[in-house]
Write a protein that holds these residues in place. Structure first.
Motif, PDB file in Angstrom:
ATOM      1  N   PHE C 160      42.515  29.457  27.368  1.00 45.10           N
ATOM      2  CA  PHE C 160      42.439  30.922  27.433  1.00 45.10           C
ATOM      3  C   PHE C 160      41.937  31.379  28.800  1.00 45.10           C
ATOM      4  O   PHE C 160      42.355  32.410  29.309  1.00 45.10           O
ATOM      5  N   GLN C 161      41.035  30.609  29.388  1.00 47.43           N
ATOM      6  CA  GLN C 161      40.566  31.012  30.710  1.00 47.43           C
ATOM      7  C   GLN C 161      41.700  30.964  31.731  1.00 47.43           C
ATOM      8  O   GLN C 161      41.715  31.731  32.687  1.00 47.43           O
ATOM      9  N   SER C 162      42.634  30.081  31.497  1.00 49.23           N
ATOM     10  CA  SER C 162      43.786  30.028  32.377  1.00 49.23           C
ATOM     11  C   SER C 162      44.773  31.150  32.050  1.00 49.23           C
ATOM     12  O   SER C 162      45.279  31.828  32.935  1.00 49.23           O
ATOM     13  N   ASN C 165      43.455  34.890  32.590  1.00 48.15           N
ATOM     14  CA  ASN C 165      43.103  35.128  33.965  1.00 48.15           C
ATOM     15  C   ASN C 165      43.316  36.594  34.317  1.00 48.15           C
ATOM     16  O   ASN C 165      44.327  37.182  33.973  1.00 48.15           O
ATOM     17  N   ARG C 166      42.337  37.180  35.011  1.00 47.70           N
ATOM     18  CA  ARG C 166      42.473  38.580  35.419  1.00 47.70           C
ATOM     19  C   ARG C 166      43.814  38.889  36.083  1.00 47.70           C
ATOM     20  O   ARG C 166      44.380  39.968  35.917  1.00 47.70           O
ATOM     21  N   GLY C 167      44.347  37.910  36.835  1.00 48.39           N
ATOM     22  CA  GLY C 167      45.610  38.125  37.537  1.00 48.39           C
ATOM     23  C   GLY C 167      46.768  38.438  36.600  1.00 48.39           C
ATOM     24  O   GLY C 167      47.779  38.989  37.014  1.00 48.39           O
ATOM     25  N   PHE C 168      46.630  38.077  35.323  1.00 49.13           N
ATOM     26  CA  PHE C 168      47.712  38.331  34.371  1.00 49.13           C
ATOM     27  C   PHE C 168      47.496  39.597  33.547  1.00 49.13           C
ATOM     28  O   PHE C 168      48.395  40.035  32.840  1.00 49.13           O
ATOM     29  N   LEU C 169      46.297  40.172  33.600  1.00 49.12           N
ATOM     30  CA  LEU C 169      45.997  41.304  32.715  1.00 49.12           C
ATOM     31  C   LEU C 169      46.500  42.619  33.298  1.00 49.12           C
ATOM     32  O   LEU C 169      46.574  42.795  34.507  1.00 49.12           O
ATOM     33  N   MET C 170      46.841  43.531  32.420  1.00 51.73           N
ATOM     34  CA  MET C 170      47.323  44.852  32.824  1.00 51.73           C
ATOM     35  C   MET C 170      46.310  45.907  32.385  1.00 51.73           C
ATOM     36  O   MET C 170      45.937  45.953  31.208  1.00 51.73           O
ATOM     37  N   LEU C 171      45.912  46.744  33.321  1.00 50.02           N
ATOM     38  CA  LEU C 171      45.018  47.857  32.987  1.00 50.02           C
ATOM     39  C   LEU C 171      45.864  49.044  32.556  1.00 50.02           C
ATOM     40  O   LEU C 171      46.741  49.479  33.305  1.00 50.02           O
ATOM     41  N   SER C 273      33.476  34.808  25.241  1.00 47.98           N
ATOM     42  CA  SER C 273      33.088  34.121  26.482  1.00 47.98           C
ATOM     43  C   SER C 273      34.268  33.810  27.404  1.00 47.98           C
ATOM     44  O   SER C 273      34.129  33.041  28.345  1.00 47.98           O
ATOM     45  N   VAL C 274      35.441  34.416  27.141  1.00 50.60           N
ATOM     46  CA  VAL C 274      36.508  34.416  28.147  1.00 50.60           C
ATOM     47  C   VAL C 274      36.389  35.779  28.823  1.00 50.60           C
ATOM     48  O   VAL C 274      36.951  36.763  28.368  1.00 50.60           O
ATOM     49  N   SER C 275      35.625  35.825  29.899  1.00 53.23           N
ATOM     50  CA  SER C 275      35.117  37.109  30.363  1.00 53.23           C
ATOM     51  C   SER C 275      36.104  37.856  31.246  1.00 53.23           C
ATOM     52  O   SER C 275      36.653  37.318  32.189  1.00 53.23           O
ATOM     53  N   PHE C 276      36.355  39.130  30.923  1.00 53.53           N
ATOM     54  CA  PHE C 276      37.096  39.999  31.828  1.00 53.53           C
ATOM     55  C   PHE C 276      36.466  41.382  31.895  1.00 53.53           C
ATOM     56  O   PHE C 276      36.951  42.266  32.576  1.00 53.53           O
TER      57      PHE C 276
END
Lengths: 451, 451, 451, 451
Positions: C160-162, C165-171, C273-276
């Motif tokens: 999940f940390q992979s 990853n913030r790089g994959f998330l959409m705001l 604990s998969v922090s974003f």
């Protein structure tokens, strides 16, 4: 230039205050100012300042109270009608010599300047929706004063029939993925079977055996014009309660044989008699058929809004000629809570059904169409009156309007065109044998005579 | 029901063949059949079969050859005009007694049934676009026979002014992420500075100092109505070549001080004189200003399409009264390839600029507007004639039309409204000092007298 | 091939029934079948049947009851761990001779086959969301049996940390135009200040002084991962009640000076604990700043979840060394409904604030971080403890957890990085003077000694 | 904080200059600085500065020249590998006592820190695409120095197999409505049958008998990963020319019986051996089947890239044992322009086909798979070798690689799984009788022996 200065500049320059000299009671300053802007908007040669002027007018009109809006409409009736002198001249010229030129001249002066005003008001952001709301405020006033305000409505309606042309409308599904801002309007607009809250709305939209579709206009993308709710079922249901029952067995859409149009609601009073409902039902039926090959039957589950009133209005002499069972039924439905008494319900079944058959098949208006407004709508679309259901809607409204009756109209797609034609030209009422068989037999008279 | 059977059924039922008895040369069977469908579509009481009938007519009309389409328009002129007898009666009745009722009756018969026909044709899929194409075929015929076909065009244009109302149009950016199907239309429609191929198109759209915007109608979402190409620059450019130079220094949009509207193209001949261009430029200017705070100047880089023709048409006697430098300039630009001779270019600068100033500021049409069509467009929008550029466009077309001249019109947003008004009401031509200073001085006469 | 036959074919072919011979209590047949499919999925050389097998497993696992799922996780722990023999060998080989080859071999056998299994389960439609739910079911079991199930969780979390990853998330903004299907999840997930119904939700989202933003993963586009609610205000509010008050004065967003992050909720326990979260607040702050130039202050309005428990847990001897005002405060907040007594509220203000300052600034865990979980989150993000508000949250939960305290953490964007570093490396707690000034003065001891 | 100051601050604080003391030739200062940032990024406890640091590194790496990038990869190999001492210890500990704890410890130190570095680099805007480009630069270096750089590639590939998991990919149609920015990449990436310009692209995409589909990753939404071009036809075509012929008869998609996958192109070298091609073909086949019920046959039209090289490499002694027709064919195809001589083409047909059958069915690699890479791909997907076409591709490349041969692989959807399994486990080559019948008969030997 701020609104205030635009207005005052304008008023200064064109002497708008002279309007105060009218014979009406002391008026708010508003309407004359708005009128001045309206004249300016219509007469402006370019369209440069149009957007801002249109927005000013729209804002000003929206803020008018009931008295003000009435004055505004009167102003439109008086100041934005064709010039009678010019028109009489053009009419005379054409009557004398009907050429393309004299025709063009006549048409030009015959079109009320209001129409151009309305078209230019549409420049304002949200203008289309505002004009629809404007007509919503106009209609009750027209009813009271048709002579004076009817022509204003004619122009708005004429414009709307052009703008809300089916060719411009977009059919969109309404479901649980639809934005909340639109869904709250569905709750508010539902006119047939009220939706009490968001949980009930979810019950209407989210289950897999439910569908809902609406027409939208591209300039009012966040507000539906009309919507229809559909239940996918095995058979034609016998009551609205069985359709809305949250504990019903839910079937997979691809197994459904029947699509029940159980609620259709117009959303905007301002679009009254700008008809697109017939397109909606037929397009939805065709779209559903394409997606779900097993669908065979397309029916409505419809109210009978005029039934109780029609009985009420039957003159005594004609009432005397009814069948005994019918008389008995009329007597029973006059009692309070008859619907809670199974014996009574059973007793009057044949009488009430027989009355219903007369109501639909024999009782006509002067134009040859049925008394029932919902019947006129669906028969006019090419549907067939399929079944009459005793106590199909035992809600308070159902009892008051229709002594509990509901009906199905069947949309038999391959025959819809033909039935539409037969109704439109011959006033032929398509009805199933189940319905025609309810008419009181060879009793030697028909309610046609009666009503 | 297939098209063939629908048509034959119809013709059988309404005896359409009688049309053959007309006085025209032996006709293809097509137009009478189409005419029969048109009558049926307009007279159908419900809208049930409308979609299909409209599609049939649209398809039929599209397939007509030049002869057929002419016959079709004649048919519209003859069979879908107001009834002269009814209209004369209604006109007479209104002239005699102008009441709301007699007005409504008059308006009703004065509206040509064509308008309702066009509205119903819009029911067909793609109907709006088809009607635009229909007018494209109509316009050349109107020019040849305005008496007979002008009224048909009047009705189509009237409808389009309502439908293509600015309030319904959508402004959308055109860039390198736009679908190819739309971009290929940009190549095809570009009317000012031709785009030779996709690489050139990319040069127009992809660089960060370029923008392009178009108006779309929601019913024709894949085909722009009008578009404008914009260059973001430091200063006002002196020639179109410097704007289009692929080797130009490209600046970051947020640093740009100037937005140059260097090309604006209408896409559909069928929408001729249904104006929305003025809205486009002003809205784009305002949108750009909001995004790029450093933008201060909004100018066009415009052709001068009528300059050479105006010089050509100057009568000899007036020509004699020109300044010597002007006479010399006229002489030089009559030579082949003068623009390739730096000495000649330099020699005539003052003469040609002086002539240009006369052309823009003094030469008027009978309605008081300038001779130049592009000038009328931008001045009418509220722009100011800002600068005249000698040899700004040395292309073949630029030389032929304008002896190489280009001009800037400046959109000074805070003053646009005021200038628009002054032009609209007083025919006041806003021009910079740089331009007015070009007029031949106290020479005692103006070209106004001359032209 | 239906699910049943695929399973039975498989079981027949690979003799899966032998699993029944295990030493566990009579098992449901389910888990062994699922296990067989899992082995097959992981060992399949091509990816041809992968999608279907993954879907089968996902469906099977979802249907498992509590006992079944526990057995499933045990199965993963036992059958999908690295082979100890192989691993020992590889470890030995590497220890003997550390070459790239021996390293690659070691890494290969050290990676639990579970990881590849999880990656392949992601092939199933909706696989990503299902794996998140799987971990939600796993976590409570891990707490009870960390030795056995901890490694399974380690692998899921690693994945999940992979993937998250913030790089994959959409705001994405959440507002009243968001689909209802997502909004109902906001109601359900809100963890800080409960949203009772759709009307309350509308109050949170629709007013112009409210904003809400969420992170989404592209493979779970209809379900947010975390969201934050923001109020745009003049000043830093003194209580949550004033923020949520429907009768508050609503200010135009462009006039707001302060953005208050008053609620932040994680949506999925399976992503614990998969922090974003830290990314969310900072990106929202930056986006808001870009849109609303007047925004100067970015603060949270945060609960103090551990305060009451910390007081409760203070040993008597240390409690004796508190200031008198602090002792008094502890006494008063022990009474029922003290918050309804204005005198009591007033009396304990200084004592409770002093205790709060100790709690935040002095009471540390063994790792040097503050006791308060919310404080750790925001300080770790680089925020500063800005203000402590007596009776900022008089709700039942606020009183129980924090004796009514709320606090602000200030996100001073230019200093966030530096504070983050100072906290991360030095455990330096950024606090305003208003807060540090609350600490009991030169009283000769600190609660650090105490706690 | 600008990039320069961040870097210098950092270098000052951590003494990065010490890297210069390495034994390598005088280095650009760049890589050591980047390395310092990489270490800082990986070791930062919070993720606060991560986005900026990741962007700095990405930018720095992108600017590296060939020498620099090589040094960067060496740096990754040396400084971001597992610590051999720690790893040896952990390996020893686990070998001594294999517990969950010792396993977790071993796994932790066995994972190269590079993997966490790559995950954190993904925080940068566009990070995913940049990492793919990074591997594109890495791969040629790995080929030259697999010992040193192979492990770096292993880690990148491991990550990509997780990130570019089929479950995350989106299948999207590519057509003439696709943005030009994507279409220009299709032109650029087409690897099988080159697309010369936009007109040719339009020929591939716009006709109604053409389809194209691509996989996209949500983090790289404007750049396809792999795409396939499909022709809808009546029958299986005999050559690529007949498929691409602009003058071909175009059939309506709903009438098509056959879908021909005539070109499939991977778009990014950096994703080499991260396989998703098999998913693409099968999903497209299933999607097409759902839309067009008449589609019965799904075949490729594929090149035979290794045929000529295989013939070339046949040892003389084995060549002697070929059939006479085969020998003759080898002789003829050695001539220049043989394909232009109809007699020659005809003469060698049986010989070349017989050789082709041997090539596909008998010639195997050491792992039991066919020599031909394209054959391995499609057979591995579960396709069947269906037909071999003499002179199916007479292009220069077709002649050079395959003496003009093309082949069809048939995707028989109901049998794809089974064939995939048979190939994966038994190396069974599915081939039609038309193909197996081409093998030289009872000649007593097979090319299996030969090759």
């Amino acid at each position: 230039m701020s609104r205030v200065s635009l207005l005052s500049d304008l008023l200064a320059s064109i002497g708008a205050r002279s309007w105060f000299a009218g014979d009406e009671a002391p008026a708010s300053v508003e309407v004359p100012e708005i009128a001045a802007l309206c004249h300016r908007l219509v007469s402006s040669r370019g369209e440069a300042t149009g957007v801002r002027m249109a927005a000013e007018i729209i804002n000003g009109v929206r803020a008018l109270d009931d008295k003000g809006i009435k004055r505004f409409f009167h102003m439109l009736a008086e100041e934005f009608s064709p010039d009678p002198v010019e028109l009489a001249e053009a009419a005379g010229a054409y009557a004398a010599e009907p050429t393309p030129t004299s025709l063009a001249a006549l048409q030009h002066v015959a079109e009320p300047p209001r129409q151009e005003l309305f078209r230019r008001l549409n420049l304002a952001p949200g203008g289309t929706a505002e004009l629809v709301k404007l007509r919503e405020r106009l209609l009750p006033l027209v009813r009271k004063d048709p002579e004076r305000l009817g022509p204003v409505d004619t122009d708005l309606k004429h414009l709307f029939q052009s703008w809300f042309n089916r060719g411009f409308l977009m059919l969109r599904p309404i479901d649980w993925n639809t934005p909340a801002s639109i869904l709250e309007k569905i709750i508010q607009y539902e006119a047939v079977h009220a939706i009490g809250n968001w949980d009930e709305l979810r019950q209407r939209l989210a289950p897999i055996d439910r569908r809902c579709f609406a027409f939208f206009h591209p300039s009012i993308p966040d507000d539906p014009l009309i919507f229809v709710e559909v239940a996918l079922t095995d058979d034609i249901p016998a009551s609205i309660a069985s359709v809305l029952d949250p504990a019903r067995p839910v079937i997979a859409p691809e197994d459904a044989q029947t699509a029940v149009f159980y609620s259709i609601s117009n959303c905007h009073k301002g679009l009254a008699s700008v008809s697109f409902g017939s397109f909606l039902i037929k397009q939805v039926a065709e779209d559903l058929k394409e997606h779900f090959a097993n669908l065979k039957t397309f029916v409505t589950l419809s109210p009978v809004p005029g039934f109780a009133a029609w009985i009420e209005a039957l003159p005594q002499e004609l009432r005397d000629r009814l069948e005994p069972a019918e008389k008995r039924a009329i007597e029973v439905v006059g009692r309070k809570d008859w619907q809670a008494d199974p014996a009574a319900v059973d007793e009057i079944r044949s009488g009430i059904m027989s009355l219903a058959a007369r109501y639909f098949l024999r009782a006509k208006r002067s134009d040859g169409q049925p008394q029932d407004a919902v019947a006129r709508f669906h028969l006019g679309n090419g549907a067939m009156l399929n079944r009459i259901m005793h106590l199909g809607d035992p809600s308070a409204r159902g009892l008051t309007q229709a002594h509990g009756l509901m009906v199905n109209y069947l949309y038999d797609l391959p025959r819809v065109e033909q039935r539409h034609e037969a109704y439109a030209t011959e006033r032929e009422i398509a009805a199933s044998r189940a319905v025609t068989g309810l008419l009181p037999g060879r009793s030697g008279h028909t309610l046609k005579d009666v009503a």
